[in-house]
Design an enzyme around this catalytic site. Structure first.
Site, PDB file in Angstrom:
ATOM      1  N   GLY A  76       0.861  -1.170   0.000  1.00 24.36           N
ATOM      2  CA  GLY A  76       0.000   0.000   0.000  1.00 24.36           C
ATOM      3  C   GLY A  76       0.904   1.228   0.000  1.00 24.36           C
ATOM      4  O   GLY A  76       1.092   1.911  -1.016  1.00 24.36           O
ATOM      5  N   ARG A  77       1.530   1.433   1.161  1.00 24.21           N
ATOM      6  CA  ARG A  77       2.395   2.594   1.364  1.00 24.21           C
ATOM      7  C   ARG A  77       3.401   2.788   0.236  1.00 24.21           C
ATOM      8  O   ARG A  77       3.573   3.899  -0.280  1.00 24.21           O
ATOM      9  CB  ARG A  77       3.159   2.383   2.689  1.00 24.21           C
ATOM     10  CG  ARG A  77       4.094   3.521   3.087  1.00 24.21           C
ATOM     11  CD  ARG A  77       4.923   3.140   4.319  1.00 24.21           C
ATOM     12  NE  ARG A  77       4.102   2.522   5.336  1.00 24.21           N
ATOM     13  CZ  ARG A  77       3.340   3.184   6.203  1.00 24.21           C
ATOM     14  NH1 ARG A  77       3.329   4.499   6.170  1.00 24.21           N
ATOM     15  NH2 ARG A  77       2.620   2.539   7.092  1.00 24.21           N
TER      16      ARG A  77
ATOM     17  N   ARG B 298      -1.565  10.846  10.528  1.00 24.35           N
ATOM     18  CA  ARG B 298      -0.437   9.990  10.924  1.00 24.35           C
ATOM     19  C   ARG B 298       0.382  10.548  12.089  1.00 24.35           C
ATOM     20  O   ARG B 298       0.752   9.792  12.986  1.00 24.35           O
ATOM     21  CB  ARG B 298       0.468   9.683   9.715  1.00 24.35           C
ATOM     22  CG  ARG B 298      -0.237   8.861   8.628  1.00 24.35           C
ATOM     23  CD  ARG B 298       0.723   8.395   7.543  1.00 24.35           C
ATOM     24  NE  ARG B 298       1.620   7.376   8.016  1.00 24.35           N
ATOM     25  CZ  ARG B 298       2.899   7.543   8.254  1.00 24.35           C
ATOM     26  NH1 ARG B 298       3.484   8.707   7.994  1.00 24.35           N
ATOM     27  NH2 ARG B 298       3.627   6.558   8.717  1.00 24.35           N
TER      28      ARG B 298
ATOM     29  N   CYS C 287      -9.675  22.017  17.843  1.00 23.30           N
ATOM     30  CA  CYS C 287      -9.763  22.290  19.273  1.00 23.30           C
ATOM     31  C   CYS C 287      -9.313  21.066  20.048  1.00 23.30           C
ATOM     32  O   CYS C 287     -10.121  20.371  20.667  1.00 23.30           O
ATOM     33  CB  CYS C 287     -11.189  22.683  19.639  1.00 23.30           C
ATOM     34  SG  CYS C 287     -11.631  24.217  18.843  1.00 23.30           S
ATOM     35  N   GLU C 288      -8.039  20.785  19.959  1.00 21.90           N
ATOM     36  CA  GLU C 288      -7.446  19.651  20.658  1.00 21.90           C
ATOM     37  C   GLU C 288      -5.938  19.867  20.628  1.00 21.90           C
ATOM     38  O   GLU C 288      -5.380  20.114  19.557  1.00 21.90           O
ATOM     39  CB  GLU C 288      -7.841  18.354  19.939  1.00 21.90           C
ATOM     40  CG  GLU C 288      -7.494  17.149  20.745  1.00 21.90           C
ATOM     41  CD  GLU C 288      -8.290  15.894  20.368  1.00 21.90           C
ATOM     42  OE1 GLU C 288      -9.451  15.995  19.917  1.00 21.90           O
ATOM     43  OE2 GLU C 288      -7.706  14.821  20.550  1.00 21.90           O
TER      44      GLU C 288
HETATM   45  C1  LIG Z   1      -2.601  -2.586   5.053  1.00 15.06           C
HETATM   46  C2  LIG Z   1      -2.389  -3.850   4.357  1.00 15.06           C
HETATM   47  C3  LIG Z   1      -1.408  -3.962   3.367  1.00 15.06           C
HETATM   48  C4  LIG Z   1      -0.504  -2.834   2.972  1.00 15.06           C
HETATM   49  O1  LIG Z   1       0.364  -2.430   3.950  1.00 15.06           O
HETATM   50  P1  LIG Z   1       1.490  -1.361   3.574  1.00 15.06           P
HETATM   51  O2  LIG Z   1       2.328  -1.275   4.778  1.00 15.06           O
HETATM   52  O3  LIG Z   1       0.791  -0.096   3.267  1.00 15.06           O
HETATM   53  O4  LIG Z   1       2.234  -1.904   2.417  1.00 15.06           O
HETATM   54  C5  LIG Z   1      -1.293  -5.157   2.696  1.00 15.06           C
HETATM   55  N1  LIG Z   1      -2.093  -6.192   2.993  1.00 15.06           N
HETATM   56  C6  LIG Z   1      -3.038  -6.124   3.937  1.00 15.06           C
HETATM   57  C7  LIG Z   1      -3.899  -7.296   4.188  1.00 15.06           C
HETATM   58  C8  LIG Z   1      -3.209  -4.961   4.657  1.00 15.06           C
HETATM   59  O5  LIG Z   1      -4.143  -4.903   5.595  1.00 15.06           O
END
Ligand SMILES: *Cc1c(COP(=O)(O)O)cnc(C)c1O
Length: 437
Positions: free
Chosen positions: A289-290, A326, A359-360
C-alpha cells in the site's frame, strides 16, 4: 533495483523551499483549489509500480490511497487491488476492475489473477453479500469466515491469511503479526482450518501473510520462511502465495529505499522450492500500500498564524489531524517545506512547532510518538505562506475526517505537469447530508 539516493539532509535552506510539485506551481494549486489540498504525482506512482515488475502480481492495498483516479492509474499499470471492505470493492469496480477473473491457466502455466481480493478478519453482513453476489475472491483472516462463505458460495476457492506468530511495524498499531495482533489465522490452527475447509467443501488455493506496515526488510524477510512451512502443510491445492505488504519508504532525512531486488530473490527462491514440491507453477504476489503511493502525495496548507507560547514558536496552518492523521496517531515524521507567498524565502531559519486549527492540543504535525511536541527547522514563515507536508500519499486522505465539522479537502492528480481535480472539496451541505433535525 530501486536503491535510490537518500533524501537530502535538511541542512541549508534549499531543500526546505518548494515552489513546484511534479512541475505544477504550489502557489497556483493553492489558489485554484484552495487549502488544505491533497496533491498526487502520477508519474511517481507509475515509477513505484514499475519498481515491482519482477513480481507476477502487484496487488495494491487500496486502503492506503483509494481515490478512483489513483486506482484507475494503477489499473493502467497492470496492478490489481485488495479490498478490505464493501466500500473498497465498490471503489475497485468503479475504477474499472472486474469482480473476478476468467477461470483457466495462462500460457505461462500460472493461475488467473483475481482482479479484486477481499481481505479481512470478518465478513460483516454487507461484505458477505457483496462477495457472494459479485463472485469476489476472499482471503480469510478468521476460520469462521470459511463456513460463512461456504454457506453462501458452495465450492468456492479461498485464500487463507496466516499469522506466523511474529510481526513488526513502524508502530505497535501497525504490527499485524504475533499474539498482540488480531489479524490472520494463528499458524498452529492450520490443520484445523484445513479440516474445516474440506468439510465445508472449499478449496484453499491461496496463502497470504502480512506481518505489519512500514517495517524493515530484515523483518519482512522472515515471512518467506514461515510462509514456506505453512504452504507445505497446506499442500498441492495452492496456486498462489502472497508476501503481503509492509514495504517501507524513506520518510526522514538520511533514510534510503530498501533493496527490493534482494527481497524478490528471496521470495522467488521460496516459490521455486514449493513449485518443485507441488509439481505445478505458483503465482507470487506482493501487496504493498504505502510503497506505491506514499511518495507521490503532498498536503498543501496555508500558514494562518505565527505565534510564540513562551519560548516556543508555532506555525498554525489550515490543515489539522482531520486532514492528515499519521502524526497524531503514530507520532509519524513527515518532511515539510515552505512555499513563500511572494516567492522570496526569508534568509532566516526558525525552529517551529507546526499545528492545525482543531480544538485539541494533539493537533500538531511535529510530534513524536507519545504526543510530545517537537519542532522543525523551516525558513522563517509569514501568514499567507504555504507549508507543503510531504510523503503524505499513503494513509493520508483516506484517514481524513470531518472532526470539528471540517470539510474533507480536495484531491488533485498531476500528470505531465497538468493538474486535474479528482475529488472536489466537500461543501457545507456535504457536512450535514443525511442528518435530520
Ligand atoms: C494494510 C495492508 C497492506 C498494505 O500495507 P502497507 O504497509 O501499506 O504496504 C497489505 N495487505 C493487507 C492485508 C493490509 O491490511
Amino acid at each position: 533495483m530501486s536503491t535510490t539516493a537518500a533524501r537530502p539532509a535538511q541542512s541549508g535552506l534549499e531543500p526546505l523551499i518548494r515552489h513546484t510539485i511534479a512541475g505544477a506551481s504550489v502557489a497556483e494549486l493553492a489558489r485554484t483549489y484552495g487549502t488544505p489540498l491533497y496533491v498526487y504525482d502520477a508519474e511517481m506512482i507509475r515509477r513505484r509500480c514499475r519498481d515491482l515488475a519482477a513480481w507476477d502480481t502487484v496487488r495494491f492495498a487500496q486502503k492506503a490511497c483509494s481515490n478512483l483516479a489513483v486506482l484507475a492509474l494503477m489499473r493502467g499499470e497492470g496492478v490489481v487491488v485488495d479490498a478490505v471492505s464493501t466500500g473498497e470493492i465498490h471503489r475497485a469496480l468503479a475504477a474499472g476492475y472486474s469482480a473476478h477473473a476468467t477461470p483457466g491457466t495462462g500460457a505461462d502455466g500460472l493461475p488467473p489473477v483475481h482482479p479484486i481480493v477481499y481481505t479481512a478478519d470478518i465478513f460483516d453482513r454487507e461484505s458477505l453479500d457483496a462477495v457472494a453476489t459479485l463472485g469476489i475472491h476472499v482471503n480469510c483472516g478468521s476460520a469462521d469466515m470459511i463456513e460463512q462463505l461456504a454457506e453462501r458460495v458452495p465450492g468456492a476457492s479461498v485464500t487463507v491469511r496466516v499469522n506466523p506468530g511474529f510481526g513488526h511495524g513502524h508502530s505497535q498499531k501497525t504490527n499485524t503479526g504475533g499474539e498482540g495482533s488480531k489479524h490472520g489465522i494463528w499458524h498452529e490452527e492450520i490443520p484445523d482450518v484445513l479440516r474445516r475447509a474440506e468439510w465445508a467443501g472449499l478449496a484453499v488455493t491461496g496463502l497470504h501473510m502480512h506481518i505489519g506496515s512500514g517495517t524493515d526488510l530484515a523483518h519482512l524477510a522472515e515471512v518467506a520462511g514461515a510462509l514456506e512451512r505453512v504452504a507445505v502443510e497446506i499442500g498441492r491445492s495452492l496456486t498462489t502465495i502472497s508476501a503481503g505488504g509492509g514495504l517501507p519508504v524513506p520518510y526522514k532525512p538520511g533514510e534510503v529505499h530498501a533493496d527490493l531486488s534482494g527481497y524478490f530473490t528471496l521470495w522467488d527462491a521460496a516459490r521455486r522450492r514449493l513449485e518443485d514440491r507441488f509439481g505445478h507453477r505458483l503465482r507470487l504476489e506482493i501487496e504493498p500500500g504505502r510503497y506505491l503511493t506514499a511518495e507521490s502525495g503532498f498536503v498543501i496548507t496555508e500558514v494562518r498564524a505565527v505565534k510564540k507560547q513562551g519560548a516556543r514558536k508555532y506555525l498554525l496552518v489550515d490543515a489539522g489531524f482531520n486532514t492528515l492523521a499519521r502524526p497524531v496517531l503514530y507520532g509519524s515524521y513527515h518532511p515539510m517545506s515552505l512555499c513563500p507567498q511572494d516567492g522570496t524565502p526569508s534568509a532566516e531559519t526558525d525552529e517551529v512547532a507546526v499545528g492545525g486549527p482543531l480544538c485539541e492540543s494533539g493537533d500538531i504535525f511535529t510530534q513524536t510518538d507519545g504526543g510530545f511536541v517537537a519542532t522543525r527547522a523551516l525558513p522563517a514563515a509569514r501568514v499567507g505562506d504555504l507549508v507543503v507536508i510531504e510523503i503524505a500519499g499513503a494513509y493520508g486522505f483516506v484517514m481524513a475526517s470531518n472532526y470539528n465539522s471540517k470539510p474533507l479537502p480536495a484531491e488533485v492528480l498531476i500528470d505531465g505537469g497538468t493538474a486535474r481535480l479528482v475529488r472536489r472539496r466537500q461543501t457545507p451541505e456535504d457536512l450535514v447530508r443525511g442528518e435530520t433535525v
